[in-house]
Design a protein around this motif. Structure first.
Motif, PDB file in Angstrom:
ATOM      1  N   UNK A  46       0.826  -1.212   0.000  1.00 24.47           N
ATOM      2  CA  UNK A  46       0.000   0.000   0.000  1.00 24.47           C
ATOM      3  C   UNK A  46       0.858   1.259   0.000  1.00 24.47           C
ATOM      4  N   UNK A  47       1.992   1.197   0.690  1.00 24.08           N
ATOM      5  CA  UNK A  47       2.885   2.358   0.731  1.00 24.08           C
ATOM      6  C   UNK A  47       3.558   2.603  -0.610  1.00 24.08           C
ATOM      7  N   UNK A  48       3.941   1.523  -1.290  1.00 20.39           N
ATOM      8  CA  UNK A  48       4.580   1.646  -2.597  1.00 20.39           C
ATOM      9  C   UNK A  48       4.227   0.427  -3.439  1.00 20.39           C
ATOM     10  N   UNK A  49       3.201   0.566  -4.238  1.00 26.85           N
ATOM     11  CA  UNK A  49       2.715  -0.566  -5.036  1.00 26.85           C
ATOM     12  C   UNK A  49       3.644  -0.916  -6.193  1.00 26.85           C
ATOM     13  N   UNK A  50       4.665  -0.110  -6.442  1.00 25.23           N
ATOM     14  CA  UNK A  50       5.595  -0.384  -7.533  1.00 25.23           C
ATOM     15  C   UNK A  50       6.892  -1.039  -7.047  1.00 25.23           C
ATOM     16  N   UNK A  51       7.001  -1.290  -5.749  1.00 24.28           N
ATOM     17  CA  UNK A  51       8.206  -1.916  -5.206  1.00 24.28           C
ATOM     18  C   UNK A  51       8.192  -3.398  -5.557  1.00 24.28           C
ATOM     19  N   UNK A  52       9.077  -3.781  -6.448  1.00 21.88           N
ATOM     20  CA  UNK A  52       9.104  -5.143  -6.973  1.00 21.88           C
ATOM     21  C   UNK A  52       9.452  -6.167  -5.895  1.00 21.88           C
ATOM     22  N   UNK A  53      10.310  -5.790  -4.951  1.00 19.89           N
ATOM     23  CA  UNK A  53      10.687  -6.723  -3.878  1.00 19.89           C
ATOM     24  C   UNK A  53       9.454  -7.178  -3.102  1.00 19.89           C
TER      25      UNK A  53
END
Length: 177
Positions: A46-53
């Motif tokens: 939710x904080x960063x939906x683009x973080x692949x990890x």
């Protein structure tokens, strides 16, 4: 304490790893830790939906805790991400495991066969780690064995697929080296 993406991921990995060690001896404790890891990963997503990890770790944890439908949903949601071939192979492996575990044997075998064909076609153009192929071959072998071979009879003879025997023999031989 800061609840940023990296710290949430780190704590989620700790809970996931602890759950992995307690799966065999205390399944309820393992599930409790997997659930906590999923909550943390969902918060991080939710904080960063683009973080692949985070996006890659979430289906891994869901598959380990046997939440196959939720795992498949997370894998489908990864279609908008830029994934390397290694990441795509890992996601294909997880999807194949989910299909196998829910008893969709024909679909799983077809899915694995398609990916193995894609690996054969891409091998000349890119370096694909052997583990990617082996994982998919293993899931396909287990699927064919469980879904189409074990307990099946052809008249008075048990059904055995020679490809399965060869695959598992090869794996056993590699383990002995």
């Amino acid at each position: 304490q800061v609840r940023d993406v990296s710290s949430l991921l780190e704590v989620a990995l700790l809970h996931s790893n602890y759950a992995n060690t307690s799966v065999e001896c205390d399944w309820p404790l393992a599930v409790k830790n997997y659930l906590y890891a999923v909550e943390l990963l969902s918060e991080a997503k939710k904080l960063n939906s683009r973080d692949l990890r985070v996006r890659l770790q979430l289906p891994i944890v869901l598959e380990r805790m046997e939440a196959y439908l939720r795992c498949t949903e997370q894998l489908a949601a990864l279609s908008d991400m830029q994934l390397t071939m290694n990441d795509r192979l890992l996601m294909a492996y997880l999807r194949a495991r989910c299909l196998d575990r829910v008893g969709a044997y024909a679909e799983c075998a077809k899915f694995c066969h398609g990916w193995l064909k894609e690996i054969d076609g891409a091998a000349a153009n890119s370096s694909i780690p052997e583990i990617g192929r082996t994982r998919l071959e293993r899931v396909r072998a287990v699927t064919v064995s469980d879904g189409f071979s074990l307990g099946m009879m052809d008249g008075d003879r048990r059904v055995i697929y020679s490809g399965l025997l060869e695959f598992f023999a090869q794996i056993v031989e590699k383990q002995n080296l």
